[in-house]
Design a protein around this motif. Structure first.
Motif, PDB file in Angstrom:
ATOM      1  N   THR A  74     -12.305   5.684 -26.214  1.00 25.62           N
ATOM      2  CA  THR A  74     -12.642   5.874 -24.806  1.00 25.62           C
ATOM      3  C   THR A  74     -12.064   4.702 -24.036  1.00 25.62           C
ATOM      4  O   THR A  74     -12.248   3.548 -24.433  1.00 25.62           O
ATOM      5  N   VAL A  75     -11.364   4.993 -22.960  1.00 25.79           N
ATOM      6  CA  VAL A  75     -10.791   3.945 -22.118  1.00 25.79           C
ATOM      7  C   VAL A  75     -11.175   4.248 -20.672  1.00 25.79           C
ATOM      8  O   VAL A  75     -11.062   5.382 -20.222  1.00 25.79           O
ATOM      9  N   THR A  76     -11.639   3.240 -19.943  1.00 27.57           N
ATOM     10  CA  THR A  76     -11.971   3.382 -18.528  1.00 27.57           C
ATOM     11  C   THR A  76     -11.146   2.390 -17.729  1.00 27.57           C
ATOM     12  O   THR A  76     -11.169   1.193 -18.013  1.00 27.57           O
ATOM     13  N   ASP A  77     -10.410   2.895 -16.745  1.00 29.17           N
ATOM     14  CA  ASP A  77      -9.624   2.047 -15.844  1.00 29.17           C
ATOM     15  C   ASP A  77     -10.188   2.205 -14.441  1.00 29.17           C
ATOM     16  O   ASP A  77     -10.505   3.318 -14.016  1.00 29.17           O
ATOM     17  N   VAL A  78     -10.331   1.106 -13.726  1.00 31.05           N
ATOM     18  CA  VAL A  78     -10.814   1.117 -12.352  1.00 31.05           C
ATOM     19  C   VAL A  78      -9.718   0.508 -11.480  1.00 31.05           C
ATOM     20  O   VAL A  78      -9.203  -0.563 -11.784  1.00 31.05           O
ATOM     21  N   PHE A  79      -9.338   1.234 -10.415  1.00 29.89           N
ATOM     22  CA  PHE A  79      -8.306   0.711  -9.532  1.00 29.89           C
ATOM     23  C   PHE A  79      -8.505   1.249  -8.117  1.00 29.89           C
ATOM     24  O   PHE A  79      -9.217   2.224  -7.909  1.00 29.89           O
ATOM     25  N   GLU A  80      -7.897   0.567  -7.152  1.00 29.60           N
ATOM     26  CA  GLU A  80      -7.998   0.952  -5.750  1.00 29.60           C
ATOM     27  C   GLU A  80      -6.603   1.145  -5.180  1.00 29.60           C
ATOM     28  O   GLU A  80      -5.696   0.367  -5.476  1.00 29.60           O
ATOM     29  N   VAL A  81      -6.455   2.209  -4.380  1.00 23.17           N
ATOM     30  CA  VAL A  81      -5.194   2.468  -3.701  1.00 23.17           C
ATOM     31  C   VAL A  81      -5.496   2.570  -2.211  1.00 23.17           C
ATOM     32  O   VAL A  81      -6.424   3.277  -1.806  1.00 23.17           O
ATOM     33  N   CYS A  82      -4.732   1.850  -1.396  1.00 23.72           N
ATOM     34  CA  CYS A  82      -4.879   1.929   0.057  1.00 23.72           C
ATOM     35  C   CYS A  82      -3.685   2.701   0.617  1.00 23.72           C
ATOM     36  O   CYS A  82      -2.540   2.439   0.262  1.00 23.72           O
ATOM     37  N   TYR A  83      -3.965   3.640   1.474  1.00 26.99           N
ATOM     38  CA  TYR A  83      -2.947   4.477   2.095  1.00 26.99           C
ATOM     39  C   TYR A  83      -2.831   4.090   3.557  1.00 26.99           C
ATOM     40  O   TYR A  83      -3.833   3.969   4.253  1.00 26.99           O
ATOM     41  N   ARG A  84      -1.598   3.904   4.027  1.00 25.30           N
ATOM     42  CA  ARG A  84      -1.376   3.539   5.434  1.00 25.30           C
ATOM     43  C   ARG A  84      -0.338   4.487   6.015  1.00 25.30           C
ATOM     44  O   ARG A  84       0.462   5.086   5.291  1.00 25.30           O
ATOM     45  N   ALA A  85      -0.327   4.597   7.335  1.00 25.70           N
ATOM     46  CA  ALA A  85       0.638   5.459   8.020  1.00 25.70           C
ATOM     47  C   ALA A  85       1.994   4.759   8.033  1.00 25.70           C
ATOM     48  O   ALA A  85       2.073   3.536   8.123  1.00 25.70           O
ATOM     49  N   ALA A  86       3.043   5.564   7.943  1.00 29.46           N
ATOM     50  CA  ALA A  86       4.404   5.015   8.012  1.00 29.46           C
ATOM     51  C   ALA A  86       4.633   4.434   9.405  1.00 29.46           C
ATOM     52  O   ALA A  86       4.117   4.931  10.394  1.00 29.46           O
ATOM     53  N   GLU A  87       5.401   3.392   9.424  1.00 31.94           N
ATOM     54  CA  GLU A  87       5.651   2.730  10.725  1.00 31.94           C
ATOM     55  C   GLU A  87       6.841   3.319  11.425  1.00 31.94           C
ATOM     56  O   GLU A  87       7.729   3.849  10.886  1.00 31.94           O
ATOM     57  N   PRO A 100       0.831  -1.196   0.000  1.00 28.26           N
ATOM     58  CA  PRO A 100       0.000   0.000   0.000  1.00 28.26           C
ATOM     59  C   PRO A 100       0.873   1.256   0.000  1.00 28.26           C
ATOM     60  O   PRO A 100       2.037   1.198   0.364  1.00 28.26           O
ATOM     61  N   GLN A 101       0.298   2.372  -0.410  1.00 31.03           N
ATOM     62  CA  GLN A 101       1.004   3.645  -0.369  1.00 31.03           C
ATOM     63  C   GLN A 101       1.164   4.059   1.086  1.00 31.03           C
ATOM     64  O   GLN A 101       0.270   3.866   1.901  1.00 31.03           O
ATOM     65  N   THR A 102       2.304   4.644   1.431  1.00 27.97           N
ATOM     66  CA  THR A 102       2.598   5.027   2.805  1.00 27.97           C
ATOM     67  C   THR A 102       2.485   6.536   2.966  1.00 27.97           C
ATOM     68  O   THR A 102       3.050   7.283   2.189  1.00 27.97           O
ATOM     69  N   VAL A 103       1.753   6.956   3.991  1.00 27.67           N
ATOM     70  CA  VAL A 103       1.595   8.370   4.304  1.00 27.67           C
ATOM     71  C   VAL A 103       2.502   8.690   5.484  1.00 27.67           C
ATOM     72  O   VAL A 103       2.298   8.196   6.579  1.00 27.67           O
TER      73      VAL A 103
END
Length: 125
Positions: free
Chosen positions: A112-125, A15-18
């Motif tokens: 026309t192009v449609t992309d569906v995606f999910e990104v989860c953001y978590r706190a840095a450890e 996941p992406q880290t915040v």
């Protein structure tokens, strides 16, 4: 020509880290093609926003910041995530509309192009 892609979940993805306050800017962009006459307009849309408790939140897209819960705010074209609000998962839909003029065949192609995606953001450890 219409194309739709829904990527399969990648179970090894990190996941992406915040580490500090993160602001995501959602806008409409227009890209000029370099090799052909034409261009592309891309729009990034938030389909779903899920907080750390698993609840789906409804973003407020006003002129001023609206706090959805502590550490998670939205306004027109932007989302702000503080580490304390993590993990936060956002489902995005990216729509791309374009035109290419092929000089060899003299054909004007629209797509026309449609992309569906999910990104989860978590706190840095």
């Amino acid at each position: 020509m219409t194309q739709q892609s829904v990527p399969q979940p990648f179970h090894g993805a990190q996941p992406q880290t915040v580490t500090t306050v993160m602001q995501l800017i959602l806008r409409r962009r227009h890209h000029e093609a370099q090799c052909y006459d034409g261009g592309e307009t891309t729009t990034l849309i938030v389909e779903k926003l899920v907080n750390r408790a698993g609840q789906t939140l409804t973003p407020v897209w006003g002129k001023d910041w609206s706090e959805l819960e502590p550490g998670l705010r939205t306004k027109a074209d932007a989302i702000e995530i503080h580490p304390a609000a993590c993990p936060v998962c956002i489902s995005f839909k990216q729509e791309r509309f374009g035109r290419i003029y092929n000089r060899r065949t003299y054909e004007d192609e629209r797509y026309t192009v449609t992309d569906v995606f999910e990104v989860c953001y978590r706190a840095a450890e």
